[in-house]
Scaffold this motif. Structure first.
Motif, mmCIF file in Angstrom:
data_model
loop_
_atom_site.group_PDB
_atom_site.id
_atom_site.type_symbol
_atom_site.label_atom_id
_atom_site.label_comp_id
_atom_site.label_asym_id
_atom_site.label_seq_id
_atom_site.Cartn_x
_atom_site.Cartn_y
_atom_site.Cartn_z
ATOM 1 N N TYR A 90 30.715 44.685 44.899
ATOM 2 C CA TYR A 90 32.055 45.433 45.279
ATOM 3 C C TYR A 90 33.315 44.789 45.315
ATOM 4 O O TYR A 90 34.233 45.244 45.659
ATOM 5 N N ASP A 93 35.959 45.100 48.734
ATOM 6 C CA ASP A 93 35.293 45.682 49.986
ATOM 7 C C ASP A 93 34.277 45.005 50.573
ATOM 8 O O ASP A 93 33.847 45.126 51.715
ATOM 9 N N GLY A 243 36.251 48.920 34.447
ATOM 10 C CA GLY A 243 36.405 49.328 35.776
ATOM 11 C C GLY A 243 36.237 47.968 36.613
ATOM 12 O O GLY A 243 36.443 47.913 37.844
ATOM 13 N N THR A 246 38.689 46.844 39.473
ATOM 14 C CA THR A 246 38.452 47.386 40.993
ATOM 15 C C THR A 246 38.046 46.234 41.666
ATOM 16 O O THR A 246 38.012 46.624 43.200
ATOM 17 N N LEU A 247 37.326 45.152 41.304
ATOM 18 C CA LEU A 247 36.755 44.208 42.130
ATOM 19 C C LEU A 247 37.697 43.715 42.933
ATOM 20 O O LEU A 247 37.422 43.035 43.981
ATOM 21 N N ARG A 252 36.669 50.006 46.086
ATOM 22 C CA ARG A 252 35.298 50.285 45.137
ATOM 23 C C ARG A 252 34.049 50.767 45.759
ATOM 24 O O ARG A 252 33.310 51.579 45.361
ATOM 25 N N GLN A 253 33.923 50.418 47.044
ATOM 26 C CA GLN A 253 32.691 50.776 47.637
ATOM 27 C C GLN A 253 33.190 51.776 48.919
ATOM 28 O O GLN A 253 32.464 52.724 48.920
#
Length: 555
Positions: A90, A93, A243, A246-247, A252-253
């Motif tokens: 994730y 997050d 995607g 988004t890390l 992301r989570q």
């Protein structure tokens, strides 16, 4: 500790095991650690001559020693394995867990560490009952302590069984059950023989091993990317594929909906405030000779824990870049397999064996600390103070504590075998939520509110405990949560057709914590009981100055 708050990070008992490394090497290294620590525990036990020796290690540890032991108690295997996995999968997050658990120590430092050391003797209930009626308050404090410890123990014991699939190549429920029983038996032996002193030395050794091991892996990962953090992050993004950007971004989570954001807020509130109410952490403040050393121990713990969580940032993204989130998610340990898989990728069989041994040793140290806390709570608060009304010989009290250790250890083994393969996130989140709801409000009110009385304490503790348990029981962690991709249940109840989740959040902290604070106020104001101003003045002077801190708490 902290990593097990990740939903679904442990495998089901029937999950097929991916064989990595050599189980014989893992067992040999772990066995060597157990042998060395057992020798230390037996040597430490020679000085256990009194209740203060058994419960508080004779108050003989320095601030740095106790701070290292606190770090060892706080940084469980799940903190190492789970947070690394969360960051690998994730990203940003996942790192929020590290930040939250570090910030929690500021609450402990500023609000409770020094004051508790000055006011109590062995347990949290010593503080809560100082100016309130002894028997009802001690009983309530002991019940909440045992609740926190029991659910925490279940999580650690079940975690031991879950990690077996990856670390030792065992994939049957029976084999994992045997490992849980072995860990439980060693835990009982450590605490039975060594008391707090032996347990503390085990935690110090384990903390050093864990931090050094994580540090070596961190340097190794950075070396792979030319000691360039930007290159490391880019590597994780590239491996993640579509995607992957988004890390390094929030959401992301926990950004899918307003509900997931509220769920994270509730979880964060419980974890940040729960740390200052965790009984096994609070008990560590009594192992030092003075309030100054208690304060120093928290500062040391903050530094050690902070450094470790910085390591998890590199290890998490390193696992994402070098192992890949897909391989991590499909491994038997799922997110918990990230660090071992990274170790195998970096250093092969030997490094994996060392990391595996550290992970098992971590579980062993944490469950030992939890067990002695539960034993002290029952023997000192329920048996000596409630049943015997304070008229009991210290030797008899310690004997009852040792019997309690065996009983709690047996329950933890049975519970851990039963919970193996279940959602361990539920158990850890519940422990933190209970600590934040039932313990912290009463501690703060007792220390700082002159009007606070016994009724307020009972309303707050029992109200926080019951509301927490009820809300968890009717939350998605118990029933009704289904993986959209596979259709499998992610709840404690494996039958997807059973759904009685009427409370939408997975952690009740955002409701139960304010409720417990409110109930403490309402119970106090509705009661006709008048607090003793002289007793509050004595407690205030003692908590702030340490004057009379070595005197026995009156029964």
């Amino acid at each position: 500790m902290s990593g097990t708050v990740l939903a679904g990070v442990l495998p089901a008992a029937t999950a097929p095991a991916e064989q990595i490394g050599e189980p014989v090497v893992n067992i040999a290294i772990f066995g060597a650690f157990v042998l060395v620590t057992l020798v230390i525990v037996f040597r430490a036990s020679r000085n256990n001559r009194s209740a203060a020796d058994y419960y508080a290690a004779g108050r003989s540890f320095t601030g740095p020693q106790n701070g290292t032991a606190i770090a060892g108690d706080y940084l469980s295997a799940a903190s190492f394995l789970g947070i690394c996995g969360a960051i690998a999968i994730y990203g940003y997050d996942g790192f929020l867990y590290s930040i939250g658990f570090l910030v929690a120590w500021l609450v402990a430092l500023l609000l409770v560490a020094e004051l508790l050391r000055n006011t109590g003797r062995f347990t949290m209930a010593d503080v809560l009952s100082f100016r309130l009626r002894q028997r009802p308050v001690r009983m309530a404090a002991a019940i909440s302590t045992l609740a926190v410890v029991f659910f925490y123990l279940l999580a650690q014991m079940a975690g031991a069984g879950g990690l077996v699939a990856l670390l030792l190549g065992l994939d049957t429920a029976a084999a994992q059950g045997v490992v849980i029983a072995v860990v439980g038996t060693l835990m009982i032996l450590y605490v039975l023989v060594g008391g707090m002193k032996g347990t503390t030395w085990v935690q110090i050794i384990k903390a050093i091993l864990l931090i050094v091991g994580a540090g070596v892996m961190t340097v190794w990962v950075l070396a792979r990317f030319g000691f360039n953090l930007s290159e490391l992050l880019q590597g994780a993004i590239d491996v993640a594929g579509e995607g992957g950007e988004t890390l390094i971004e929030p959401g992301r989570q926990y950004g899918a909906s307003a509900l997931t954001q509220l769920n994270f807020l509730s979880l964060a509130l419980a974890l940040v405030l729960g740390t200052a109410g965790l009984p096994h952490v609070l008990m560590r403040f009594y192992t030092v000779p003075s309030a100054k050393e208690a304060r120093r121990s928290v500062v040391w713990a903050i530094w050690l824990i902070g450094i470790f969580y910085l390591f998890t940032l590199v290890l998490g993204y390193g696992a994402g870049a070098l192992v890949g989130p897909e391989r991590i998610a499909s491994a038997p340990g799922r997110a918990n397999s990230a660090a071992p898989l990274l170790a195998y990728e970096l250093g092969g069989v030997l490094l994996l064996g060392i990391i595996s041994a550290v992970a098992f040793a971590t579980i062993l140290a944490v469950v030992a600390g939890l067990t002695i806390t539960a034993a002290a709570s029952f023997a000192h608060d329920i048996y000596a103070s409630v049943i015997k009304r304070g008229e009991v010989e210290p030797d008899k009290e310690v004997r009852v504590a040792r019997i309690t250790v065996v009983a709690i250890g047996a329950l933890a083994i049975l519970g851990g075998i039963f919970a193996n393969g279940q959602n361990v996130a539920f158990l850890v989140a519940l422990a933190f939520a209970v600590a934040a709801s039932a313990n912290l409000p009463t501690i703060i009110y007792s220390l700082f509110w002159k009007r606070f009385n016994t009724a307020g304490a009972l309303w707050s503790m029992y109200g926080g405990l019951v509301s927490c348990l009820v809300l968890i029981a009717f939350s998605p962690v118990v029933s009704g949560k289904v993986d959209a991709a596979t259709g499998e249940s992610l709840s404690m109840i494996r039958d997807t057709s059973v759904d009685f989740a009427i409370f939408p959040l997975e952690n009740p902290g955002i409701v139960s914590i304010p409720l417990a604070f409110l109930l403490g106020i309402v119970g106090t104001l509705l009661s006709k009981e008048q607090p003793d101003p002289e007793k509050f003045a004595e407690m205030e002077v003692r908590s702030l100055t340490g004057a009379g801190a070595e005197k026995a708490t009156p029964h």
